[in-house]
Scaffold this active site. Structure first.
Site, PDB file in Angstrom:
ATOM      1  NE  ARG A 143      41.835  44.097  48.825  1.00 21.10           N
ATOM      2  CZ  ARG A 143      40.812  43.682  48.099  1.00 21.10           C
ATOM      3  NH1 ARG A 143      40.966  42.633  47.270  1.00 21.10           N
ATOM      4  NH2 ARG A 143      39.627  44.276  48.167  1.00 21.10           N
ATOM      5  CE  LYS A 185      42.731  39.491  42.772  1.00 23.62           C
ATOM      6  NZ  LYS A 185      43.716  40.553  42.496  1.00 23.62           N
TER       7      LYS A 185
END
Length: 307
Positions: free
Chosen positions: A281, A247
């Site tokens: 995840r 991210k």
């Protein structure tokens, strides 16, 4: 009323001999996954890895890579072979500048990925906030719904979760913001979301919470989410899922582009695991499987826990 989606295509691989057999297989997979998650939540095993299968043309990290049936199948098999417990199939990007897609488009995008993922024998999750897509995915064999809308965008998602018995991830942040203390803000959101889910008939043991790192949060708030994990785990006693892989927060912390963020992703996943996350995840499955095994083993040593 939302449009009805067609039933999934029959599986092209040794399908169950009847709908009853498929239901039994799906129930067995869901129950086995539930037990695994519970063990990870208690700290009795390493956090489970959820591998990402984006069948989108515009996801921030791998958009356009797995949009074809063959590439989606290869990706699903790779995720399973590298040791993931869950394959998370998504057909709509949720990056900040993305646009919603029609139901039929999302369904078409995920169809092959769902079929290929179920064929691997891995537990399958569908990443969606749309009840009709979630219902379609469960009919195709998914045992988990990863609702990035936290079951607040369309309340019908609660009914889908309750009726199907699927495990449900409630994520914060797709449409919500945080003000003030991050732990308090997340707690208020989850309290209402859990209350509404239970009122709709969702079983408490089916619920997993995700603080939504990277969604409508500043860098300071994203970092504070890691500190909030133990309090959330203690307050709700429900498994926590953390998605931090590749991210932009990691890019800003390291200066690395998307494809260069594996070391940062591993570091963040390790912190999340130490803070109590039961599911991580990720895009890069094998390195995270190894990292979680080592983190769990060394945590057992430092805590004096012997298994």
């Amino acid at each position: 009323m939302a449009s009805e989606l067609p039933m999934p295509r029959p599986f092209p691989h040794d399908p169950p001999t009847s709908e009853h057999d498929m239901t039994l297989s799906q129930t067995s997979t869901r129950e086995a996954l539930g037990r695994q998650i519970k063990r990870a939540h208690r700290g009795a095993s390493a956090p489970l890895i959820m591998g990402i299968l984006n069948t989108t043309p515009d996801s921030f990290s791998d958009g356009g890579v797995y949009t074809q049936e063959a590439s989606a199948a290869r990706r699903a098999l790779s995720i399973a072979q590298e040791g993931a417990a869950i394959i998370d199939v998504g057909g709509e990007s949720t990056r900040p500048d993305s646009n919603p897609v029609p139901l039929e488009t999302e369904r078409a995008r995920i169809a092959a990925g769902l079929e290929a993922s179920v064929r691997t024998g891995c537990a399958v999750s569908c990443d969606t906030y749309k009840p009709d897509i979630a219902r379609y995915a469960v009919q195709a064999g998914a045992v988990m719904i990863n609702d990035v809308g936290g079951m607040t965008i369309d309340p019908a998602m609660r009914c889908v979760a309750a009726e199907s018995g699927a495990l449900i991830v409630i994520m914060h942040g797709l449409r919500e913001t945080l003000a003030g203390d991050v732990t308090d803000g997340l707690s208020v959101f989850f309290e209402k979301a859990i209350h509404d889910a239970l009122a709709a008939g969702v079983a408490p043991e089916s619920i997993i919470l995700d603080p939504g790192i990277g969604f409508n949060k500043s860098d300071a708030q994203n970092i504070a989410c890691f500190n909030a994990l133990p309090a959330l785990r203690h307050r709700f006693d429900m498994p926590l899922l953390v998605g931090i892989s590749r991210k932009s927060l990691l890019g800003r912390l390291t200066g690395r582009d998307v494809q260069g963020r594996l070391p940062a992703s591993l570091a963040a996943a390790t912190i999340a695991a130490r803070q109590g996350a039961a599911i991580i995840r990720v895009h890069d499955v094998a390195p995270h499987v190894d990292a979680m095994r080592v983190t769990h083993a060394l945590s057992a040593v430092t805590s004096g826990r012997h298994e």
